[in-house]
Scaffold this active site. Structure first.
Site, short mmCIF file in Angstrom:
data_model
loop_
_atom_site.label_atom_id
_atom_site.label_comp_id
_atom_site.label_asym_id
_atom_site.label_seq_id
_atom_site.Cartn_x
_atom_site.Cartn_y
_atom_site.Cartn_z
N CYS A 42 -4.34 -2.91 6.68
CA CYS A 42 -4.71 -1.58 6.21
C CYS A 42 -6.09 -1.23 6.78
CB CYS A 42 -4.75 -1.56 4.68
SG CYS A 42 -5.18 0.05 4.02
N TYR A 83 -7.93 8.17 7.50
CA TYR A 83 -7.82 7.15 8.54
C TYR A 83 -8.53 7.54 9.82
CZ TYR A 83 -4.54 5.37 5.19
OH TYR A 83 -3.99 4.92 4.03
N ARG A 95 0.86 -1.17 0.00
CA ARG A 95 0.00 0.00 0.00
C ARG A 95 0.91 1.24 0.00
NH1 ARG A 95 -2.60 3.97 -1.02
NH2 ARG A 95 -4.60 4.50 -0.11
N1 MTE Z 1 4.73 4.69 4.76
C1 MTE Z 1 5.11 5.51 3.78
N2 MTE Z 1 6.28 6.16 3.89
N3 MTE Z 1 4.35 5.71 2.66
C2 MTE Z 1 3.13 5.08 2.53
O1 MTE Z 1 2.45 5.27 1.51
N4 MTE Z 1 1.46 3.59 3.56
C3 MTE Z 1 0.91 3.19 4.87
C4 MTE Z 1 1.98 2.46 5.67
N5 MTE Z 1 3.21 3.20 5.69
C5 MTE Z 1 2.69 4.22 3.58
C6 MTE Z 1 3.56 4.04 4.69
C7 MTE Z 1 -0.27 2.37 4.76
S1 MTE Z 1 -1.75 3.16 4.55
C8 MTE Z 1 -0.21 1.01 4.91
S2 MTE Z 1 -1.62 0.07 4.85
C9 MTE Z 1 1.08 0.33 5.12
O2 MTE Z 1 2.18 1.21 5.07
C10 MTE Z 1 1.28 -0.75 4.07
O3 MTE Z 1 2.47 -1.44 4.31
P1 MTE Z 1 3.01 -2.46 3.24
O4 MTE Z 1 3.03 -1.78 1.89
O5 MTE Z 1 4.35 -2.89 3.71
O6 MTE Z 1 2.04 -3.60 3.24
MO MO Z 2 -3.46 1.58 4.73
#
Ligand code: MTE
Ligand code: MO
Length: 490
Positions: free
Chosen positions: A196, A330, A149
């Site tokens: 998520c 969120y 994500r």
């Molecule tokens: N961290 C950064 N730097 N950028 C991002 O877009 N997405 C977040 C989180 N951390 C995100 C982030 C969200 S909404 C989710 S659900 C998770 O990372 C997803 O982690 P994954 O891609 O390792 O499954």
């Molecule tokens: Mo997320």
């Protein structure tokens, strides 16, 4: 209001750098954003839209779709585009789509290659879920199948990166290299499921439309993360919290190198049993770039949005992170609220998540053999069912109830728990059951059957029955009973 100035499209196209000034359009508006480039949270990427309409960029980077961003943009307005019939360059430059597509592709050209088995929900930025059957094949999700994500392009971060630390009493920020962190602190392995906030959003959307990516049930995965305890690092780098800050200091912010950011309550960050890590390994290998490589904040038991990838700065603060994703996303709202009525500033940021469970096998519409005998050896037809269950805040799963008649009668599933300490059950539980199917639901040996599951966590929280009761316009925290309709054959 100012007397409107009008510009041709040709004129707008000339303003593509700080030297020539940076102009963009949105709708009919023309904006000189030169002064904004240096303070753009997403950095110089904004220059890719220079001379063009920002609409296609904003469609991809949906973070911009808020009243505040529009207001901010209006401050830079210098006039309007000429009506198309008055603009000699309209026809010549009409076909911008190709240039814009190319500009967008350039933004993502350094994104990693992904496993084709992942189910892509959006390509740029990459949002992809773990295929349902893979969720329960292995207790620990292989790195290549762990859901992805991303809100923005994956940044290029050096393995020699330094992480910056800041606290209100520190005269200057302090930089600590990842290598030093690895060298100076004990390495801990923590098995944690990340989910998520929008997992299962599509089910809610199908009941009543919501805004957001159409995740089915695979925006959740489980891995073993290796890292150093954030609490120890903070204590060393920022020192003891001065008396006058003890009550005031409430949050720890994580800044992602690509512009994302979020924060967690300081109580979680400093809890010796909270297991918050600065992590650099996933399932025993170097942290893959899609999952934050080389370094990520890992917040077990909280919504995955707080586990900030590519973490480049950690700030101790009195208030929550100012990031869009902390303040304007969120959060949950009441079932009757529309998008316009949903006031982000009045709602609480999601941190710990509610109890959840899903059926991964069988899948909706599948034709299943109901000739197996139920495990409890009652003389009934049954179907073999598998799934996952998880709860936030380190709460484990005490029971998963499964029904083969849409929720009238239930049996206990057989659980495979993570075997973690009570209160630190960060990883999911896998479960399976042979669920009795009432004969009368199979008219003449064939018919559809609704299988339902619900989990109970160690606080005896239980999933709500109905989607309507947890409906919220952003489609987050979808935790209603999971229902799967299959075709049963005798
Ligand atoms: N961290 C950064 N730097 N950028 C991002 O877009 N997405 C977040 C989180 N951390 C995100 C982030 C969200 S909404 C989710 S659900 C998770 O990372 C997803 O982690 P994954 O891609 O390792 O499954
Ligand atoms: Mo997320």
């Amino acid at each position: 209001a100012l007397a409107a100035k009008f510009f041709s499209r040709d004129e707008v196209r000339k303003h593509t750098s700080k030297e020539k000034r940076v102009w963009v359009t949105k709708g009919d508006g023309v904006y000189d954003i030169t002064e904004f480039v240096d303070v753009h949270p997403g950095g110089e990427r904004i220059l890719l839209a220079a001379g063009y309409s920002i609409d296609p960029f904003w469609a991809i980077f949906s973070v911009h779709n808020s009243a505040e961003t529009l207001e901010l943009l209006e401050e830079y307005r210098i006039g309007n585009l000429l009506p198309k019939d008055d603009d000699p360059s309209y026809n010549a430059l009409k076909d911008d789509t190709k240039a814009i597509t190319q500009a967008l592709e350039r933004l993502f050209k350094n994104d990693p290659v992904r496993d084709p088995q992942l189910m892509t929900r959006s390509e740029r930025p990459c949002n992809a879920e773990t295929p349902p059957e893979k969720l329960t094949d292995d207790f620990v999700t292989p790195n290549n199948l762990f859901f992805v994500r991303n809100h923005l392009p994956v940044p290029e971060m050096d393995a020699h990166v330094e992480i910056e630390f800041d606290a209100p009493w520190m005269p200057d920020t302090v930089k600590v290299s990842l290598e030093d962190l690895k060298r100076k602190y004990e390495h801990l392995d923590v098995m944690t499921t990340l989910q998520c906030a929008g997992n299962r959003r599509k089910e809610m959307h199908d009941a009543k439309p919501v805004k957001g990516l159409q995740w089915t049930q695979g925006a959740i995965s489980n891995a073993v993360w290796t890292g150093v305890p954030l609490k120890k690092v903070i204590e060393d780098v920022c020192g003891p919290i001065p008396k006058e800050y003890e009550d005031k200091l409430q949050h720890v912010h994580f800044h992602g190198a690509e512009g994302y950011g979020a924060s967690i309550p300081i109580a979680k960050a400093l809890d010796p049993r909270g297991d918050v890590l600065i992590t650099f390994k996933m399932n025993g290998t170097e942290l893959p770039r899609d999952h934050g490589g080389p370094v990520r904040a890992l917040v077990p038991g909280h919504v995955a949005a707080r586990s900030v990838k590519w973490v480049s700065k950690i700030t101790l603060a009195e208030d929550e992170s100012e990031s869009h994703w902390q303040r304007r996303d969120y959060k949950g709202f009441g079932p009757s609220k529309t998008l316009e009525e949903s006031k982000y500033e009045d709602s609480l940021s999601i941190q710990e998540m509610p109890v959840q469970s899903c059926i991964t096998v069988p899948q909706p519409g599948q034709v299943v053999d109901v000739n197996q005998r139920a495990v409890d050896s009652r003389d009934e037809k049954s179907v073999a069912v598998k799934g996952y269950a998880w709860s936030g805040g380190g709460r484990g799963i005490v029971r998963v109830d499964v029904s083969g008649d849409g929720g009238k009668t239930w049996i206990d599933a057989k659980l495979r728990r993570p075997g973690q300490q009570q209160g630190r059950e960060w990883a999911w539980t896998h479960w399976e059951a042979n669920v009795p199917i009432p004969e009368n639901s199979l008219n003449g040996g064939k018919g559809s059957v609704e299988i339902v599951c619900k989990a109970v966590d160690t606080s005896y929280n239980e999933q709500p029955e109905k989607m309507e009761s947890v409906y919220n316009v952003r489609g987050v925290l979808v935790s209603a009973w999971h229902r799967v309709k299959v075709e049963g054959i005798l």
